[in-house]
Write an enzyme that holds these catalytic residues in place. Structure first.
Site, PDB file in Angstrom:
ATOM      1  N   LYS A  70      -4.635  -8.203  -6.531  1.00 58.31           N
ATOM      2  CA  LYS A  70      -5.170  -6.857  -6.735  1.00 58.31           C
ATOM      3  C   LYS A  70      -5.879  -6.786  -8.073  1.00 58.31           C
ATOM      4  O   LYS A  70      -5.514  -7.498  -9.008  1.00 58.31           O
ATOM      5  CB  LYS A  70      -4.009  -5.834  -6.772  1.00 58.31           C
ATOM      6  CG  LYS A  70      -3.330  -5.572  -5.450  1.00 58.31           C
ATOM      7  CD  LYS A  70      -2.226  -4.518  -5.634  1.00 58.31           C
ATOM      8  CE  LYS A  70      -1.482  -4.275  -4.335  1.00 58.31           C
ATOM      9  NZ  LYS A  70      -2.295  -3.599  -3.305  1.00 58.31           N
ATOM     10  N   ARG A 118       3.747  -5.655   6.042  1.00 57.58           N
ATOM     11  CA  ARG A 118       3.901  -5.795   7.499  1.00 57.58           C
ATOM     12  C   ARG A 118       4.587  -7.103   7.865  1.00 57.58           C
ATOM     13  O   ARG A 118       5.250  -7.187   8.895  1.00 57.58           O
ATOM     14  CB  ARG A 118       2.535  -5.624   8.179  1.00 57.58           C
ATOM     15  CG  ARG A 118       1.512  -6.642   7.784  1.00 57.58           C
ATOM     16  CD  ARG A 118       0.096  -6.225   8.160  1.00 57.58           C
ATOM     17  NE  ARG A 118      -0.446  -5.173   7.272  1.00 57.58           N
ATOM     18  CZ  ARG A 118      -1.654  -4.638   7.405  1.00 57.58           C
ATOM     19  NH1 ARG A 118      -2.464  -5.030   8.393  1.00 57.58           N
ATOM     20  NH2 ARG A 118      -2.064  -3.709   6.565  1.00 57.58           N
TER      21      ARG A 118
HETATM   22  N1  BES Z   1       1.519  -1.953  -1.260  1.00 52.76           N
HETATM   23  C1  BES Z   1       0.202  -1.893  -0.773  1.00 52.76           C
HETATM   24  C2  BES Z   1      -0.194  -0.491  -0.273  1.00 52.76           C
HETATM   25  C3  BES Z   1      -0.278   0.580  -1.313  1.00 52.76           C
HETATM   26  C4  BES Z   1      -1.470   0.808  -1.986  1.00 52.76           C
HETATM   27  C5  BES Z   1       0.791   1.400  -1.570  1.00 52.76           C
HETATM   28  C6  BES Z   1      -1.559   1.810  -2.930  1.00 52.76           C
HETATM   29  C7  BES Z   1       0.703   2.412  -2.498  1.00 52.76           C
HETATM   30  C8  BES Z   1      -0.472   2.614  -3.178  1.00 52.76           C
HETATM   31  C9  BES Z   1       0.029  -2.862   0.405  1.00 52.76           C
HETATM   32  O1  BES Z   1       0.812  -3.998   0.374  1.00 52.76           O
HETATM   33  C10 BES Z   1      -1.397  -3.302   0.412  1.00 52.76           C
HETATM   34  O2  BES Z   1      -1.808  -3.868  -0.549  1.00 52.76           O
HETATM   35  N2  BES Z   1      -2.085  -3.017   1.516  1.00 52.76           N
HETATM   36  C11 BES Z   1      -3.461  -3.381   1.648  1.00 52.76           C
HETATM   37  C12 BES Z   1      -3.658  -3.851   3.062  1.00 52.76           C
HETATM   38  C13 BES Z   1      -5.013  -4.469   3.304  1.00 52.76           C
HETATM   39  C14 BES Z   1      -5.152  -5.749   2.515  1.00 52.76           C
HETATM   40  C15 BES Z   1      -5.146  -4.747   4.789  1.00 52.76           C
HETATM   41  C16 BES Z   1      -4.300  -2.135   1.359  1.00 52.76           C
HETATM   42  O3  BES Z   1      -3.892  -1.044   1.733  1.00 52.76           O
HETATM   43  O4  BES Z   1      -5.335  -2.282   0.730  1.00 52.76           O
HETATM   44 ZN    ZN Z   2      -0.037  -5.590  -0.745  1.00 53.53          ZN
END
Ligand code: BES
Ligand code: ZN
Ligand code: ZN
Length: 492
Positions: free
Chosen positions: A271, A345
């Site tokens: 990230k 997931r």
């Molecule tokens: N933990 C994150 C989701 C999240 C983002 C929670 C912001 C709270 C605040 C999750 O693991 C994630 O990074 N999801 C990705 C999925 C994508 C790569 C398909 C997302 O939402 O960008």
């Molecule tokens: Zn994530």
């Protein structure tokens, strides 16, 4: 913890630092909202002065004025409840108004609440709001303003059995929510899968909840490829915690599954720094499951509840899982990992399969799963997906509990985007409807059991200013809804 008691004392004689009363809005005008009775002189004088004091009665407005000689307390506190009609404020408004007042009064020792508390439900709501609003997280700093030490709720019902029960339930709920907030707010250097499992074990000690923990070896031999894959980039190995509350004569068996990523860096699909700042909260689902199971046991609900905490830390390193790795989830389905940041997931898939092996009547999972959840519903409304019956039960429970959860669909055509060229499915699909795509992924691991999936990416964590009974940081959103689902299951 703040101590809260019910009392029938006269408000004017209460020796508190502050007495809290409600102010609402009638059209343009601010009006005192009747709660425990104030001396008539005080009420009259105050009513006339509201405009001059700048009191509008809007929600989250808390104004302090000198109490005057007719009250034993020093300060009178006016907490806004917004627009009111003859029915008075609803339960959630009362929670928020009580919470805002008690939160604002941190640093004060003794507070009396003269808020509307003329029914057991209102006694419960005011108690809950006050205790939730008293929360403060001071693990890493010398406390600057101590939370209110003692709260007295003035009500004619102080001796009624139903009001006492509502009060006792509020204490259990507030403890559970505070437990979740503490875990979410903890530094991820202190809270990692192993220490989380230890905290769960310690918290369940002396209760009717049994805990068992699968360590990395047990996960490996048990075929939990999701937890192993996500966890293998971290020096802190993954854990799967199982919590069992099995009362005699249980009406039903509900399995609760929580995402417990103790820190989500994204892994190799790393990230950006900004997006990582709040990612210690990515274990909020697991914390919610832990404290909901403990609360169900404390309330001795006649429902069997099994909690599953899917704990891992998602880190990039030489041992991290790669994009394009194929992993095998428990039960045998294979997944091509096209984005290591879609890790929730993967750990949930393992835990959902494990939960399903016991054939519960319902499975509910809760997770800070997707950024898309916040795009869809903002930072204060959670999403519910799943089978119709389970989803609607959650939405109804949320309404009753005062939490905001909105139903969302799982359109089969979106699931097409999860096809992989090499494995049974991939962990990445269409960007549009990303929250629903994640839900469709989870659905592949549930089977025929009635199931609800709660995405709390937004509401789990308050990045903004404190409001109502909600502090900054971890919110504990989900506990009240899940506990209400269990209570409704018990009375069905
Ligand atoms: N933990 C994150 C989701 C999240 C983002 C929670 C912001 C709270 C605040 C999750 O693991 C994630 O990074 N999801 C990705 C999925 C994508 C790569 C398909 C997302 O939402 O960008
Ligand atoms: Zn994530
Ligand atoms: Zn995550």
């Amino acid at each position: 913890m703040t101590e809260l008691t019910l009392t029938t004392k006269n408000v004017d004689r209460i020796q508190a630092d502050a007495v809290v009363v409600a102010v609402g809005q009638r059209g343009e005008e601010a009006r005192l909202v009747p709660g425990a009775e104030l001396p008539s002189g005080v009420a009259k004088e105050l009513s006339g002065l509201l405009p001059a004091l700048g009191v509008t009665g809007k929600v989250d407005e808390v104004v302090r004025v000198a109490a005057g000689k007719d009250l034993a307390a020093d300060v009178l506190v006016l907490t806004g409840v917004g627009p009111v009609d003859d029915d008075g404020p609803d339960l959630e408004t009362l929670r928020r108004a009580a919470g805002a007042a008690v939160r604002t009064l941190a640093g004060t020792a003794d507070v009396a609440l003269a808020l509307p508390a003329d029914t057991p439900e209102r006694v419960g709501a005011v108690s809950e709001g006050a205790l939730l609003g008293a929360y403060s997280f001071d693990r890493y700093r010398a406390q600057h303003r101590a939370p209110v030490a003692r709260v007295e709720l003035v009500t004619d019902l102080a001796r009624s059995k139903a009001a006492k029960a509502a009060h006792a339930r509020a204490v259990v709920v507030a403890d559970a929510v505070a437990g979740v907030r503490d875990l979410v707010n903890a530094s991820p250097s202190d809270l990692y899968p192993e220490s989380f499992a230890e905290e769960a074990t310690a918290a369940a000690k002396g209760t009717k909840v049994k805990v068992s923990v699968l360590d990395e070896k047990a996960l490996e031999s048990g075929g939990y490829g999701g937890l192993i894959g996500v966890g293998k980039g971290s020096a802190r190995p993954p854990r799967l915690v199982k919590l069992s509350y099995s009362p005699a004569r249980a009406k039903a068996h509900v399995a609760l599954v929580g995402k417990g990523i103790t820190f989500d860096s994204g892994g190799l699909s790393i990230k950006p720094a900004k997006g990582m700042e709040t990612m210690k909260m990515d274990m909020a689902g697991a914390a919610t499951v832990l404290h909901t199971v403990l609360a169900a046991a404390a309330l001795e609900l006649p429902v069997r509840v099994t909690g599953w905490l899917a704990l891992a830390e998602n880190m990039p390193s030489g041992t991290a899982q790669r994009t394009s790795d194929v992993i095998t989830i428990r039960g045998g389905k294979t997944v091509e990992v096209l984005n290591t940041d879609a890790e929730g997931r993967l750990v949930l898939a393992d835990a959902l399969v494990a939960a399903g092996e016991e054939s519960p009547d319902t499975i509910i999972d809760i997770a800070t799963l997707t950024g898309a959840q916040m795009v869809a519903l903002g930072s204060q409304v959670g999403a519910v997906m799943g089978t119709d019956d389970a989803r609607e039960a959650v939405v109804a429970a949320a309404n009753e509990a005062g939490e905001q959860f909105w139903p969302m669909p799982l359109p089969a055509e979106l699931g097409e985007s999860l096809k992989s060229q090499v494995a049974d499915l991939s962990n990445m699909g269409d960007r549009f409807g990303g929250m629903l795509v994640a839900g469709l992924f989870l659905k592949e691991f549930v089977g025929d059991t009635p199931w609800a999936h709660l995405d709390i990416a937004g509401p789990a964590y308050n990045e903004g200013k404190p409001r109502g009974y909600t502090a900054e940081g971890g919110t504990g959103t989900g506990v009240r809804t899940l506990l209400t689902v269990l209570e409704r299951t018990a009375t069905r």
